[in-house]
Design a protein around this motif. Structure first.
Motif, PDB file in Angstrom:
ATOM      1  N   MET A 182       0.836  -1.191   0.000  1.00 55.00           N
ATOM      2  CA  MET A 182       0.000   0.000   0.000  1.00 55.00           C
ATOM      3  C   MET A 182       0.875   1.247   0.000  1.00 55.00           C
ATOM      4  SD  MET A 182      -2.907   1.265   2.731  1.00 55.00           S
ATOM      5  CE  MET A 182      -4.055  -0.037   2.309  1.00 55.00           C
ATOM      6  N   LEU A 183       0.654   2.126  -0.946  1.00 50.00           N
ATOM      7  CA  LEU A 183       1.430   3.350  -1.048  1.00 50.00           C
ATOM      8  C   LEU A 183       0.970   4.357   0.001  1.00 50.00           C
ATOM      9  CD1 LEU A 183       1.485   3.793  -4.930  1.00 50.00           C
ATOM     10  CD2 LEU A 183       3.251   2.783  -3.480  1.00 50.00           C
ATOM     11  N   GLU A 184       1.920   5.092   0.572  1.00 55.03           N
ATOM     12  CA  GLU A 184       1.586   6.099   1.573  1.00 55.03           C
ATOM     13  C   GLU A 184       0.645   7.153   1.005  1.00 55.03           C
ATOM     14  OE1 GLU A 184       1.349   7.445   5.277  1.00 55.03           O
ATOM     15  OE2 GLU A 184       2.534   5.687   4.682  1.00 55.03           O
ATOM     16  N   SER A 185       0.822   7.472  -0.272  1.00 55.82           N
ATOM     17  CA  SER A 185      -0.008   8.495  -0.910  1.00 55.82           C
ATOM     18  C   SER A 185      -1.465   8.060  -1.060  1.00 55.82           C
ATOM     19  CB  SER A 185       0.555   8.851  -2.294  1.00 55.82           C
ATOM     20  OG  SER A 185       0.569   7.700  -3.129  1.00 55.82           O
ATOM     21  N   GLU A 186      -1.730   6.748  -0.920  1.00 56.84           N
ATOM     22  CA  GLU A 186      -3.088   6.228  -1.082  1.00 56.84           C
ATOM     23  C   GLU A 186      -3.824   6.056   0.244  1.00 56.84           C
ATOM     24  OE1 GLU A 186      -4.846   5.166  -4.106  1.00 56.84           O
ATOM     25  OE2 GLU A 186      -3.353   6.626  -4.775  1.00 56.84           O
ATOM     26  N   ARG A 187      -3.123   6.205   1.344  1.00 53.73           N
ATOM     27  CA  ARG A 187      -3.749   5.998   2.653  1.00 53.73           C
ATOM     28  C   ARG A 187      -4.828   7.051   2.909  1.00 53.73           C
ATOM     29  NH1 ARG A 187      -1.278   2.145   5.646  1.00 53.73           N
ATOM     30  NH2 ARG A 187       0.823   1.512   4.996  1.00 53.73           N
ATOM     31  N   GLY A 188      -5.970   6.602   3.394  1.00 52.53           N
ATOM     32  CA  GLY A 188      -7.073   7.505   3.660  1.00 52.53           C
ATOM     33  C   GLY A 188      -7.963   7.755   2.465  1.00 52.53           C
ATOM     34  N   LEU A 189      -7.592   7.196   1.309  1.00 58.37           N
ATOM     35  CA  LEU A 189      -8.392   7.334   0.104  1.00 58.37           C
ATOM     36  C   LEU A 189      -9.091   6.011  -0.208  1.00 58.37           C
ATOM     37  CD1 LEU A 189      -5.873   9.326  -2.145  1.00 58.37           C
ATOM     38  CD2 LEU A 189      -7.791  10.238  -0.812  1.00 58.37           C
ATOM     39  N   TYR A 190     -10.082   6.065  -1.097  1.00 61.21           N
ATOM     40  CA  TYR A 190     -10.861   4.878  -1.435  1.00 61.21           C
ATOM     41  C   TYR A 190     -10.502   4.388  -2.842  1.00 61.21           C
ATOM     42  CZ  TYR A 190     -13.680   6.113   2.621  1.00 61.21           C
ATOM     43  OH  TYR A 190     -14.100   6.406   3.898  1.00 61.21           O
ATOM     44  N   ASP A 191      -9.813   3.259  -2.881  1.00 61.77           N
ATOM     45  CA  ASP A 191      -9.492   2.573  -4.133  1.00 61.77           C
ATOM     46  C   ASP A 191     -10.558   1.483  -4.288  1.00 61.77           C
ATOM     47  OD1 ASP A 191      -6.485   1.472  -5.698  1.00 61.77           O
ATOM     48  OD2 ASP A 191      -8.415   0.532  -5.913  1.00 61.77           O
ATOM     49  N   ILE A 192     -11.647   1.814  -4.976  1.00 60.25           N
ATOM     50  CA  ILE A 192     -12.824   0.940  -4.914  1.00 60.25           C
ATOM     51  C   ILE A 192     -13.206   0.283  -6.229  1.00 60.25           C
ATOM     52  CG2 ILE A 192     -13.820   2.221  -2.983  1.00 60.25           C
ATOM     53  CD1 ILE A 192     -15.711   3.543  -5.049  1.00 60.25           C
ATOM     54  N   HIS A 193     -12.616   0.742  -7.341  1.00 62.73           N
ATOM     55  CA  HIS A 193     -13.102   0.211  -8.613  1.00 62.73           C
ATOM     56  C   HIS A 193     -11.993   0.220  -9.652  1.00 62.73           C
ATOM     57  CE1 HIS A 193     -16.133  -0.878 -11.588  1.00 62.73           C
ATOM     58  NE2 HIS A 193     -15.685   0.083 -12.372  1.00 62.73           N
ATOM     59  N   ALA A 194     -11.583  -0.975 -10.077  1.00 59.36           N
ATOM     60  CA  ALA A 194     -10.559  -1.137 -11.108  1.00 59.36           C
ATOM     61  C   ALA A 194      -9.245  -0.506 -10.700  1.00 59.36           C
ATOM     62  CB  ALA A 194     -11.044  -0.547 -12.437  1.00 59.36           C
ATOM     63  N   GLY A 195      -8.984  -0.498  -9.406  1.00 58.58           N
ATOM     64  CA  GLY A 195      -7.754   0.086  -8.893  1.00 58.58           C
ATOM     65  C   GLY A 195      -6.635  -0.927  -8.713  1.00 58.58           C
ATOM     66  N   GLY A 196      -5.769  -0.661  -7.735  1.00 64.85           N
ATOM     67  CA  GLY A 196      -4.583  -1.478  -7.551  1.00 64.85           C
ATOM     68  C   GLY A 196      -4.854  -2.934  -7.231  1.00 64.85           C
ATOM     69  N   TYR A 197      -5.689  -3.167  -6.210  1.00 61.79           N
ATOM     70  CA  TYR A 197      -5.898  -4.553  -5.803  1.00 61.79           C
ATOM     71  C   TYR A 197      -6.693  -5.334  -6.837  1.00 61.79           C
ATOM     72  CZ  TYR A 197      -6.533  -8.659  -2.973  1.00 61.79           C
ATOM     73  OH  TYR A 197      -6.486  -9.950  -2.536  1.00 61.79           O
ATOM     74  N   GLU A 198      -7.713  -4.713  -7.395  1.00 62.64           N
ATOM     75  CA  GLU A 198      -8.522  -5.419  -8.389  1.00 62.64           C
ATOM     76  C   GLU A 198      -7.682  -5.755  -9.623  1.00 62.64           C
ATOM     77  OE1 GLU A 198     -13.220  -5.292  -9.472  1.00 62.64           O
ATOM     78  OE2 GLU A 198     -12.198  -3.384  -9.230  1.00 62.64           O
ATOM     79  N   THR A 199      -6.808  -4.839 -10.005  1.00 57.78           N
ATOM     80  CA  THR A 199      -5.921  -5.093 -11.135  1.00 57.78           C
ATOM     81  C   THR A 199      -4.930  -6.200 -10.800  1.00 57.78           C
ATOM     82  OG1 THR A 199      -6.124  -2.785 -11.859  1.00 57.78           O
ATOM     83  CG2 THR A 199      -4.278  -4.030 -12.728  1.00 57.78           C
ATOM     84  N   ALA A 200      -4.406  -6.181  -9.575  1.00 54.78           N
ATOM     85  CA  ALA A 200      -3.464  -7.215  -9.144  1.00 54.78           C
ATOM     86  C   ALA A 200      -4.122  -8.584  -9.131  1.00 54.78           C
ATOM     87  CB  ALA A 200      -2.912  -6.877  -7.754  1.00 54.78           C
ATOM     88  N   PHE A 201      -5.361  -8.627  -8.662  1.00 58.46           N
ATOM     89  CA  PHE A 201      -6.078  -9.902  -8.624  1.00 58.46           C
ATOM     90  C   PHE A 201      -6.294 -10.455 -10.022  1.00 58.46           C
ATOM     91  CE2 PHE A 201      -9.846 -12.489  -8.913  1.00 58.46           C
ATOM     92  CZ  PHE A 201      -9.652 -13.413  -7.902  1.00 58.46           C
ATOM     93  N   MET A 202      -6.740  -9.593 -10.934  1.00 56.36           N
ATOM     94  CA  MET A 202      -6.969 -10.044 -12.305  1.00 56.36           C
ATOM     95  C   MET A 202      -5.670 -10.489 -12.961  1.00 56.36           C
ATOM     96  SD  MET A 202     -10.141 -10.181 -13.150  1.00 56.36           S
ATOM     97  CE  MET A 202     -10.131 -10.153 -14.949  1.00 56.36           C
ATOM     98  N   LYS A 203      -4.593  -9.793 -12.655  1.00 55.53           N
ATOM     99  CA  LYS A 203      -3.285 -10.204 -13.190  1.00 55.53           C
ATOM    100  C   LYS A 203      -2.912 -11.577 -12.641  1.00 55.53           C
ATOM    101  CE  LYS A 203       0.811  -9.592 -15.148  1.00 55.53           C
ATOM    102  NZ  LYS A 203       1.475 -10.826 -14.686  1.00 55.53           N
ATOM    103  N   TYR A 204      -3.245 -11.842 -11.399  1.00 49.09           N
ATOM    104  CA  TYR A 204      -2.917 -13.099 -10.729  1.00 49.09           C
ATOM    105  C   TYR A 204      -3.707 -14.270 -11.303  1.00 49.09           C
ATOM    106  CZ  TYR A 204      -2.531 -16.401  -6.791  1.00 49.09           C
ATOM    107  OH  TYR A 204      -2.320 -17.510  -6.004  1.00 49.09           O
TER     108      TYR A 204
END
Length: 280
Positions: A182-204
């Motif tokens: 998790m990037l420090e710049s992303e803390r406190g923000l909402y990554d809710i749609h097609a963001g980092g984790y969802e992209t990582a999961f699809m890549k996986y």
């Protein structure tokens, strides 16, 4: 993971195999999701791919514990209020969705199944409420033990207390390793749609469906609290907020290197909860 979301579901079984599974009172896993835009780097089917892949892992873990389970063909004609301003986002009326789900539950009842766990990977409140309303009917009219897997942090926004009979609340004690990447710049923000984790999961799980070249060059559009409210308005309001259709930091997927650990931890937790619920 295979490309087809029908692989190793009931769709690939014979009717005799279904009959034998019902006689064994096998657990039924039901993947639910939608077909909606997921930015310029992920396919429309991301939510249902995720739900299906999760059910596959849950099935394998249940089987390893001696609990036989089978998977209903994925349901993906859901409700998309937030992203309905984008082409490619299919949405159906709530009454249509509830009617189809109740018919599916009725089929499973007629075939002799009893324990059904709905695994939904789409956060639209209207979509979730339609599922829950169909489940209530299935429990009262068909006598089924149908429950929806739901994360603890979703209870408040859906208007649930957490002790309802038609849900199975998931609230694992995630270890610190879960948040690696998790990037420090992303803390406190909402990554809710097609963001980092969802992209990582699809890549996986479905790497051939991720456009990494595009994802790596997308700037973060993770949402603030106020922007999250605008996202929920749907239509042109949402589209003006996130013109490319993603609300998160897709490029951040490169920092999430522990996806296999996260998914294994989550799957094992869900299976423990399912087994415990059946023994209550």
């Amino acid at each position: 993971m295979g490309y087809s979301i029908f692989e190793k579901t009931m769709a690939d079984m014979t009717w005799q195999e279904i009959e034998n599974a019902s006689k064994e009172n096998q657990i039924v896993l039901f993947p639910l999701g939608v077909i909606e835009e997921h930015g310029p780097h992920l396919p429309l089917g991301t939510d249902i791919y995720w739900s299906y892949a999760s059910c596959r892992r849950i099935q394998e873990e249940l089987n390893s514990k001696g609990e036989r389970a089978l998977i209903v063909p994925p349901y993906y004609w859901g409700i998309n209020h937030c992203t309905n301003g984008f082409q490619g986002t299919f949405t159906v009326r709530a009454e249509t969705m509830k009617a189809v789900l109740m018919d599916i539950f009725n089929n499973l009842h007629d075939w002799g199944f009893h324990n059904i766990f709905c695994n939904n990977y789409h956060g639209d409140v209207m979509h979730i409420r339609a599922i829950l309303e169909a489940i209530k009917v299935a429990r009262s009219e068909f006598g089924l033990n149908v429950r929806m897997l739901i994360d603890f942090y979703d209870l408040n926004r859906i208007g649930l207390k957490g002790d309802e009979d038609d849900i199975l609340v998931l609230n694992p004690d995630y270890p610190e390793e879960f948040y690696t990447g998790m990037l420090e710049s992303e803390r406190g923000l909402y990554d809710i749609h097609a963001g980092g984790y969802e992209t990582a999961f699809m890549k996986y799980c479905f790497s051939e469906l991720v456009n990494e070249e595009v994802a790596q060059n997308l700037k973060s559009t993770s949402l603030t609290e106020n922007e999250l409210k605008q996202w929920g308005e749907g239509g042109e309001s949402t589209r003006s907020l996130v013109p490319l259709g993603y609300a998160g930091n897709p490029a951040g997927y490169r920092n999430i290197t522990n996806i296999d650990y996260i998914e294994k931890f989550t799957t094992e937790y869900i299976v423990r909860q399912i087994i415990e619920s059946l023994n209550d």
